[in-house]
Design an enzyme around this catalytic site. Structure first.
Site, PDB file in Angstrom:
ATOM      1  N   ASP A   1      -4.724  35.478  17.585  1.00 31.51           N
ATOM      2  CA  ASP A   1      -5.965  35.971  16.991  1.00 31.51           C
ATOM      3  C   ASP A   1      -5.945  37.499  16.869  1.00 31.51           C
ATOM      4  O   ASP A   1      -5.615  38.190  17.843  1.00 31.51           O
ATOM      5  CB  ASP A   1      -7.125  35.536  17.909  1.00 31.51           C
ATOM      6  CG  ASP A   1      -8.475  35.770  17.294  1.00 31.51           C
ATOM      7  OD1 ASP A   1      -8.730  35.222  16.210  1.00 31.51           O
ATOM      8  OD2 ASP A   1      -9.291  36.503  17.900  1.00 31.51           O
TER       9      ASP A   1
ATOM     10  N   HIS B   1     -11.034  28.459   9.387  1.00 26.98           N
ATOM     11  CA  HIS B   1     -12.389  28.309   9.931  1.00 26.98           C
ATOM     12  C   HIS B   1     -13.260  29.537   9.688  1.00 26.98           C
ATOM     13  O   HIS B   1     -14.411  29.558  10.095  1.00 26.98           O
ATOM     14  CB  HIS B   1     -12.275  28.032  11.432  1.00 26.98           C
ATOM     15  CG  HIS B   1     -11.633  29.192  12.146  1.00 26.98           C
ATOM     16  ND1 HIS B   1     -10.316  29.553  11.929  1.00 26.98           N
ATOM     17  CD2 HIS B   1     -12.126  30.087  13.029  1.00 26.98           C
ATOM     18  CE1 HIS B   1     -10.029  30.616  12.657  1.00 26.98           C
ATOM     19  NE2 HIS B   1     -11.110  30.971  13.329  1.00 26.98           N
ATOM     20  N   ASP B   2     -12.710  30.583   9.075  1.00 26.66           N
ATOM     21  CA  ASP B   2     -13.466  31.815   8.845  1.00 26.66           C
ATOM     22  C   ASP B   2     -13.869  32.000   7.389  1.00 26.66           C
ATOM     23  O   ASP B   2     -14.362  33.062   7.023  1.00 26.66           O
ATOM     24  CB  ASP B   2     -12.618  33.037   9.241  1.00 26.66           C
ATOM     25  CG  ASP B   2     -12.390  33.138  10.732  1.00 26.66           C
ATOM     26  OD1 ASP B   2     -13.215  32.620  11.497  1.00 26.66           O
ATOM     27  OD2 ASP B   2     -11.373  33.738  11.133  1.00 26.66           O
TER      28      ASP B   2
ATOM     29  N   ASP C   1      -4.193  28.553  20.001  1.00 29.44           N
ATOM     30  CA  ASP C   1      -4.734  29.827  19.569  1.00 29.44           C
ATOM     31  C   ASP C   1      -4.695  30.762  20.774  1.00 29.44           C
ATOM     32  O   ASP C   1      -5.142  30.393  21.857  1.00 29.44           O
ATOM     33  CB  ASP C   1      -6.189  29.633  19.102  1.00 29.44           C
ATOM     34  CG  ASP C   1      -6.537  30.501  17.914  1.00 29.44           C
ATOM     35  OD1 ASP C   1      -6.260  31.705  17.989  1.00 29.44           O
ATOM     36  OD2 ASP C   1      -7.082  29.979  16.928  1.00 29.44           O
TER      37      ASP C   1
ATOM     38  N   GLU D   1      -2.499  36.520  13.280  1.00 26.41           N
ATOM     39  CA  GLU D   1      -3.593  36.774  12.338  1.00 26.41           C
ATOM     40  C   GLU D   1      -3.758  38.288  12.255  1.00 26.41           C
ATOM     41  O   GLU D   1      -3.981  38.933  13.283  1.00 26.41           O
ATOM     42  CB  GLU D   1      -4.893  36.134  12.824  1.00 26.41           C
ATOM     43  CG  GLU D   1      -5.983  36.230  11.768  1.00 26.41           C
ATOM     44  CD  GLU D   1      -7.381  36.356  12.331  1.00 26.41           C
ATOM     45  OE1 GLU D   1      -8.338  36.028  11.626  1.00 26.41           O
ATOM     46  OE2 GLU D   1      -7.532  36.794  13.490  1.00 26.41           O
TER      47      GLU D   1
END
Ligand code: ISL
Length: 617
Positions: free
Chosen positions: A285, A414-415, A179, A343
């Site tokens: 990210d 994970h969000d 990430d 993302e």
């Protein structure tokens, strides 16, 4: 140039205009076809403003025009052949390290734990692992606040352990992507600390500071009205330098100043350092947020309401975004042949094409979030998700994205809460539903990203109080909500959307026999799906043809190329549905069934969340 005098159809012919209008139509639950209606298509923007009777301000429209006109490029037609690539064929699996597997018994996941699960991941058909951040961090946002990009957080392990893990991943023929959180760093990063202690140092310009305008000890108002994604103003005041610092996320996640070439060079150096170690690429990210409009103007209230955060129009598709992505690509990724998935909250199909087309040299893939909630809902609404919306979303993207681009297929991360809970309140259906969703993810055209626990049909966790939650977003939201709601109401809202649902420790060895059976069934099913996808490239690269396009609850499509023809059928509801006369008759093709989530096929009827995959030739 689009102006107030332009017609709606002219706006719709531009990539950004199309993306924004599509989003507006979606939110207002209006069909896209409306643009083809001459009354609507020929309407001038100035008329729309008049008709809106003050609902659409001129400021709104000016911002809109600036965004539309700033993009001079148009996507290339997508009619070319698909270029093969390893990452188009791969099945990705996201690991959220703190809750994946505990290797040292301290109650938190770690690298040792991941190491112990590599054979398992290989066995279910995972080809590439994406690690959520494992870098040194004060963990204000579970590692998305990085203190040192070149160190592993001590509770996860050491750099030696990481190197061992990377070798072990490669030894199994898998790949590892990291990430990359470079829109912001932790306020504890040494760059930020130096910026505060020595505002004349070069590091001060690594962040986005603005002078305070107040008198005496009063800092006055923040430099603009932007809100943070995690509640409250997007600015912190630093009395030691009498300046405000920008943070789009938590107050400990300070936005980096991408305008500064030295910052960019330092970030690129760091990326190359990881690639030199042998990592295979990055999930980037909120990478679309790195370029901000010059002068950081105030955000429009209406856009803020629509998009959920005020100010977003000034950075979700910023003026230098393409330029920065190309620099990262050419100076860091290309020399190592590294893979990238960005993302990108807020990015639509046309801008997505400009950011990920294989002719554009920016990113390989991107995560779009428009399918995670049905129109008119946000993550914190308590509602039942209708899978018919997902069907329409996929038909639109699979047919519209074109062959220069490739879709990232994901339903969880994970969000977000667990997808089975979002769709189906009755846990008795979760096993079948989990299998159907995996079938869709693995047989559409694109790269599947499976989130840890999805392969077991994991559901949301029944949190009982805010004290059981850990996530900074949930806690900030709760604190904001209790100003206007009772604590019970505030908790209920947070409970629907909390990211903590996806961040509970994975229970590898469930004592509950029901859970344990579900784990095995879903996992075994996934293993068969990944095998089929590996053995038959038609399921990766083949053309896709949807049938029963408007039939409620039935999702059917063919994947085919010169050699093979596959048929996939899914019941999107929790009750029996009848196949229609035009569907393939399973009696005649039953012996072609390669996979399904019920023991056999039944003539004429698909049972609750039933799915079947047939290899016809
Ligand atoms: O804006 C959103 C949806 O439109 C959010 O879901 C947004 O995508 C998300 O908050 C951004 O997420 C990423 O960056 C955050 C971090 O907390 C998340 O875990 C990460 O995935 C800040 O680094």
């Amino acid at each position: 140039m689009i102006s107030f005098q332009s017609k709606i159809k002219e706006v719709y012919a531009t990539p950004i205009g199309k993306d924004i209008l599509d989003k507006l139509f979606l939110q207002m639950k209006l069909p896209e076809k409306l643009i083809d209606n001459p009354m609507i298509g020929n309407m001038k923007l100035s008329t729309v403003v008049k008709l809106s009777r003050g609902k659409l301000s001129e400021g709104f429209l000016r911002t809109f025009l600036n965004l539309v006109n700033a993009e001079k490029d148009v996507p290339a037609p997508g009619t070319c052949e698909v270029k093969p690539a390893w990452w188009k064929e791969a099945v990705f699996y996201q690991i959220y390290p703190r809750s994946f597997c505990d290797g040292n018994g301290d109650g938190m996941g770690d690298l040792e734990g991941v190491l112990s699960k590599l054979d398992y991941l290989k066995s279910i058909g995972v080809d590439a692992i994406w690690f959520s951040p494992i870098y040194d961090s004060p963990q204000d946002d579970n590692g998305y606040d990085i203190r040192d990009y070149r160190t592993i957080w001590e509770r996860f392990g050491t750099m030696e352990k990481f190197d061992e893990l990377l070798d072990a991943v490669h030894a199994r023929g898998m790949r590892l992507i990291m990430d990359l959180v470079i829109n912001h760093s932790s306020d504890e990063h040494e760059w930020f600390q130096k910026a505060l202690t020595d505002p004349k140092s070069k590091y001060h310009d690594y962040y986005i500071f603005r002078p305070a305008t107040g008198k005496g000890s009063d800092p006055g108002d923040p430099p603009n009205n932007w809100k943070s994604f995690f509640s409250g103003s997007a600015w912190n005041y630093y009395p030691e330098i009498n300046e405000w610092g920008l943070h789009l996320f938590s107050s400990k996640q300070m936005d980096l100043n991408w305008e500064n070439p030295e910052l960019r060079a330092d970030v690129i150096d760091m990326i190359r350092w990881w690639l030199e170690k042998g990592v295979d690429g990055f999930r980037m990210d909120v990478i679309n947020l790195i370029s901000k409009t010059d002068g950081l103007p105030d955000g429009d209230e209406m856009i803020g309401k629509m998009m959920g955060v005020r100010g977003i129009e000034h950075y979700f598709y910023g003026p230098r975004l393409h330029e920065y992505l190309r620099q990262i690509r050419s100076e860091a990724f290309d020399p190592y042949n590294a893979f990238s998935v960005g993302e990108m909250p807020g990015i639509g199909m046309e801008s997505g094409k400009l950011l990920t087309g294989d002719d554009r040299h920016e990113l390989d893939l991107f995560f779009n979030f428009d399918h995670l909630e049905t129109p008119g809902h946000t993550r914190f609404d308590d509602y039942v998700y209708d899978l018919n919306y997902l069907k329409q979303y996929y038909i639109r993207w699979q047919e519209g994205f074109g062959n220069h681009c490739w879709q990232a297929l994901f339903l969880e991360n994970h969000d977000n809460p667990r997808v089975v809970s979002k769709i189906e309140p009755n846990p008795a259906f979760h096993e079948k539903l989990a299998m159907t969703l995996l079938t869709i993810q693995l047989t559409l055209k694109g790269t599947p990203f499976i989130y840890q626990g999805q392969e077991m049909g994991t559901a949301n966790y029944p949190f009982r109080s805010i004290e059981e939650m850990d996530d900074v977003e949930s806690i900030n939201l709760y604190n904001e909500l209790i100003e206007k709601h009772t604590p019970a109401e505030a908790f209920r809202i947070v409970l629907s959307g909390t990211r903590d649902h996806a961040r509970r420790m994975i229970d590898w060895d469930p004592s509950d026999p029901g859970d344990s059976a579900r784990y095995d069934h879903v996992r075994n099913y996934l293993q068969k799906l990944t095998t089929a996808r590996k053995d038959h490239k038609t399921l990766v690269y083949g053309d896709i043809l949807f049938t029963n396009r408007t039939r409620k609850d039935l999702f059917t499509y063919f994947r085919s190329d010169a050699n093979e023809n596959w048929y996939i059928e899914c019941n999107l509801s929790n009750h029996d549905i009848r196949r229609s006369g035009t569907d393939l008759n399973p009696e005649s093709i039953a012996n072609c069934r390669v996979l399904g989530n019920y023991g056999n096929v039944r003539n004429g009827v698909l049972r609750a969340y039933e799915c079947n995959v047939y290899w016809l030739t």
